[in-house]
Design a protein around this motif. Structure first.
Motif, short mmCIF file in Angstrom:
data_model
loop_
_atom_site.label_atom_id
_atom_site.label_comp_id
_atom_site.label_asym_id
_atom_site.label_seq_id
_atom_site.Cartn_x
_atom_site.Cartn_y
_atom_site.Cartn_z
N LYS A 177 -32.96 6.26 -58.68
CA LYS A 177 -33.88 5.80 -59.71
C LYS A 177 -33.17 4.64 -60.41
CE LYS A 177 -35.72 10.39 -60.54
NZ LYS A 177 -35.86 11.48 -61.53
N GLU A 192 -38.20 4.18 -57.79
CA GLU A 192 -37.68 5.46 -57.30
C GLU A 192 -37.62 5.36 -55.79
OE1 GLU A 192 -40.29 8.53 -58.70
OE2 GLU A 192 -39.52 8.41 -60.75
N TYR A 234 -39.09 -0.44 -62.63
CA TYR A 234 -38.48 0.85 -62.39
C TYR A 234 -38.88 1.27 -60.99
CZ TYR A 234 -37.94 5.93 -62.48
OH TYR A 234 -37.59 7.24 -62.18
N VAL A 253 -31.11 7.44 -64.59
CA VAL A 253 -31.57 6.13 -64.13
C VAL A 253 -30.42 5.13 -64.16
CG1 VAL A 253 -33.17 4.22 -64.60
CG2 VAL A 253 -33.92 6.60 -64.94
N PHE A 313 -30.35 5.48 -70.57
CA PHE A 313 -30.85 5.42 -69.20
C PHE A 313 -30.08 6.40 -68.32
CE2 PHE A 313 -32.32 1.21 -70.64
CZ PHE A 313 -33.62 1.23 -70.15
N LEU A 334 -40.61 5.09 -69.19
CA LEU A 334 -40.08 5.86 -68.06
C LEU A 334 -40.69 7.25 -68.02
CD1 LEU A 334 -36.26 5.07 -68.02
CD2 LEU A 334 -37.96 4.40 -66.33
#
Length: 159
Positions: A34, A131, A129, A68, A63, A158
């Motif tokens: 992530k 994944e 962002y 992340v 984060f 997020l």
């Protein structure tokens, strides 16, 4: 056309400096992770140095607590990115990535013609962002603005 939510990130080689200049494939950077990637028009430029990167430095641990990773990218060479990171006291783990020829920026469709300012092709200001290499959130700034790509905005959005 620019990348969209749901798209896979393109495979391109970027550069960073660790013990020397290291070529890093975007698949290796994003697969199985992530990551928030934010891009700036240029290292050492006013908004980028006064607001954009400092926000991510300030909120870096938040984060990390969310699992992340964070990466900063600019169309600059890796030595400039390293020097900028040092001048901004970037914590270890916040990746400073150089897209020197704008290959990744162009593949994303997020390039900016800054030749009127003597800067050539640059990246638009954005944050995404991803994944496992899939874009889940994409915030691209309007020209001259800094709002939606900030660390605070990305933390708020997020999942």
């Amino acid at each position: 056309m620019s990348i969209q939510v749901g798209d896979s990130l393109p495979e391109v080689v970027l550069q960073r400096i660790r013990d020397g200049v290291e070529s890093v494939d975007t698949n290796a950077l994003f697969d199985g992770r992530k990551v928030v990637l934010f891009a700036v028009p240029g290292a050492f430029t006013p908004t980028c140095s006064e607001k954009h990167l400092p926000g991510y430095v300030q909120h870096f641990e938040e984060f990390r607590r969310k699992g992340v990773d964070v990466a900063c990218m600019a169309v600059n060479d890796p030595f400039v990115m390293q020097a900028w990171g040092q001048s901004q006291h970037v914590p270890e783990g916040l990746m400073m990535l150089a897209d020197g020829n704008a290959d990744f920026t162009r593949a994303l469709g997020l390039e900016l013609d800054a030749s009127g300012y003597g800067m050539g092709t640059r990246s638009r200001r954005f944050a995404l962002y991803a994944e496992d290499g899939i874009v889940r959130l994409l915030n691209v700034e309007a020209p001259g603005e800094f709002r939606v790509s900030s660390a605070e905005q990305m933390l708020a959005e997020l999942p």
